[in-house]
Scaffold this active site. Structure first.
Site, PDB file in Angstrom:
ATOM      1  CD  GLU A 173      -2.686  -1.055   2.638  1.00  0.00           C
ATOM      2  OE1 GLU A 173      -2.485  -0.106   3.432  1.00  0.00           O
ATOM      3  OE2 GLU A 173      -3.494  -1.964   2.868  1.00  0.00           O
ATOM      4  CD  GLU A 216      -7.113  -1.798   1.703  1.00  0.00           C
ATOM      5  OE1 GLU A 216      -7.127  -0.622   2.098  1.00  0.00           O
ATOM      6  OE2 GLU A 216      -6.494  -2.690   2.286  1.00  0.00           O
ATOM      7  CD  GLU A 297       0.066  -1.468   8.041  1.00  0.00           C
ATOM      8  OE1 GLU A 297      -0.530  -2.551   7.913  1.00  0.00           O
ATOM      9  OE2 GLU A 297      -0.446  -0.373   7.736  1.00  0.00           O
ATOM     10  CE  LYS A 349      -4.950  -4.976   9.252  1.00  0.00           C
ATOM     11  NZ  LYS A 349      -4.191  -5.946   8.415  1.00  0.00           N
ATOM     12  CE  LYS A 399      -3.777   0.140   6.473  1.00  0.00           C
ATOM     13  NZ  LYS A 399      -2.519  -0.615   6.246  1.00  0.00           N
TER      14      LYS A 399
END
EC number: 4.2.1.11
Length: 440
Positions: A173, A216, A297, A349, A399
């Site tokens: 990403e 996404e 990340e 998450k 996000k």
């Protein structure tokens, strides 16, 4: 009126067309609260068990076993319980009494499945808000003991690679964060404008086909060099004002500790492009020097604590190093990472850990350590729980994809509604996205 009178689960589908669990909780006031469980494409090995059926139906990804566990075990056991008692329902009843499975990292939900337990946990949380007649984000804030509501900075995933796209880009990403906006509404405007400007840049450089989108909603141009993705963003944000860049490398997808790293998406890979973990660390440092990157990340494999700690020590003051596969929203892994100074931000998450209560605990631990928190999951449904969660816990960052695809925009639209509802009391995290509130 807070008593649970009925619980029902069913199999529905997420944004990838994969089955997932939806649960409904009915309380004595007659209100039905519904929640659906998200999932992920690049999952960490330490995540709580997501129970799938196996076999041939839905390529083994059915969730009817998890649905049965809700309808036949969890549901009947929770009848008569108080929907406002979130911790008791999650820990005392679902974990201890009904599931009872534990590993070195805590409750692992291997009997009933984290997806079965989480569906009920989320729906109970919504029911609790309904019973108290307050917005969900305020109910979540009360559960956490958080006195200050904050609208998060959206991290728009505008270029997709890795497990989220069919191109050759290894890193997963490339995101833009409108930290210079004065409100969430303005942040959306910035994000949407950059997204459409980026589309024009990609179309001109690579052709119409390159503007196809990934999981996404981000673009998936057939580029191979990660630096090329950063250059595209640099061009797109040049006219947008104060917008910065974030990356999700998802390194566990193409890298193992003590082994060389290679681009797993490169055809006919002869091994000539392998690099060591130290070389990868230096690559990140060069990216940070050259581009306005504020967040990286999963820079290394989920078991490579050593290089996480090295990178955090070297650039952690100016960049947040986010633990996703490393932490899997697990309070015990967060505790270890704090001790080892392995990262300085949590990717939240809820489906990784399997309950609202444990998610809140992981966030509170992270904030007490001075970390940043970013809420996320990629395999989404139209459920907007994560939007309320990010405001209620004052994560400072969310996000949930590009400003494209309805399951992505559902969350952003909910955040716009929340900001409007809060009116003059609305606070946007902005430049304080890493520490928007004092620890609670």
């Amino acid at each position: 009126m807070a008593e649970i009178t009925h619980i029902k689960a069913r199999q529905i589908f997420d944004s990838r067309g994969n089955p997932t669990v939806e649960a409904e909780v009915t309380t004595a006031n007659g209100v039905v609260s519904r929640a659906a469980v998200p999932s992920g494409a690049s999952t960490g090995v330490y995540e709580a068990l997501e129970l799938r059926d196996g076999g041939s139906d839905y390529l083994g990804k059915g969730v009817l076993k998890a649905v049965d566990n809700v309808n036949k075990i969890i549901g009947p056991a929770l009848i008569g319980k108080d929907a406002t008692e979130q911790t008791a329902i999650d820990i005392d009843f679902m974990f201890q009494q009904l599931d009872g499975t534990v590993n070195e990292w805590g409750w692992c939900k291997q009997k009933l499945g984290a997806n079965a337990i989480l569906a009920v946990s989320l729906a109970v949380c919504k029911a609790g808000a309904s019973v108290k007649k307050i917005p969900l984000y305020k109910h979540i804030a009360n559960l956490a003991g958080n006195p200050k509501l904050v609208l998060p900075v959206p991290a728009f995933n505008v270029i997709n690679g890795g497990s989220h796209a069919g191109n050759k880009l290894a890193m997963q990403e490339f995101m833009i964060l409108p930290v210079g906006a004065s409100s969430f509404k303005e942040a959306m405007k910035m994000g949407v404008e950059v997204y459409h400007h980026l589309k024009a840049v990609i179309k001109k450089k690579y052709g119409q086909d390159a503007t196809n989108v990934g999981d996404e909603g981000g673009f998936a141009p057939n580029i191979q060099e990660n630096k090329e993705g950063l250059e595209l963003l640099k061009t797109a944000i040049a006219k947008a004002g104060y917008v910065v860049i974030g990356m999700d490398v998802a390194a566990s997808e193409f890298y193992e500790k003590d082994k060389d790293i290679t681009n797993f998406k490169e055809e006919n890979n002869d091994g000539s492009q392998k690099i060591s973990a130290d070389q990868l660390k230096d690559l990140y440092k060069s990216f940070v020097d050259e581009y306005p990157i504020v967040s990286i990340e999963d820079p290394f494999d989920q078991d490579d604590w050593e290089h996480y700690s090295k990178l955090t020590a070297e650039i952690g003051e100016k960049v947040q190093i986010v633990g996703d596969d490393l932490l899997v929203t697990n309070p015990k892994r967060v505790e270890k990472a704090i001790k080892e100074k392995a990262c300085n931000a949590l990717l939240l998450k809820v489906n990784q850990i399997g309950s609202v209560t444990e998610s809140i605990e992981a966030v509170k631990m992270s904030k007490r350590a001075g970390w940043g928190v970013m809420a996320h999951r990629s395999g989404e449904t139209e459920d907007t729980f994560i939007a309320d969660l990010s405001v209620g816990l004052a994560t400072g960052q969310i996000k949930t994809g590009a400003p494209c695809r309805s399951e992505r925009l559902a969350k952003y639209n909910q955040l716009l509604r929340i900001e409007e509802e809060l009116g003059s009391e609305a606070v946007y995290a902005g430049a304080n996205f890493r520490t928007p509130v004092e620890p609670y």
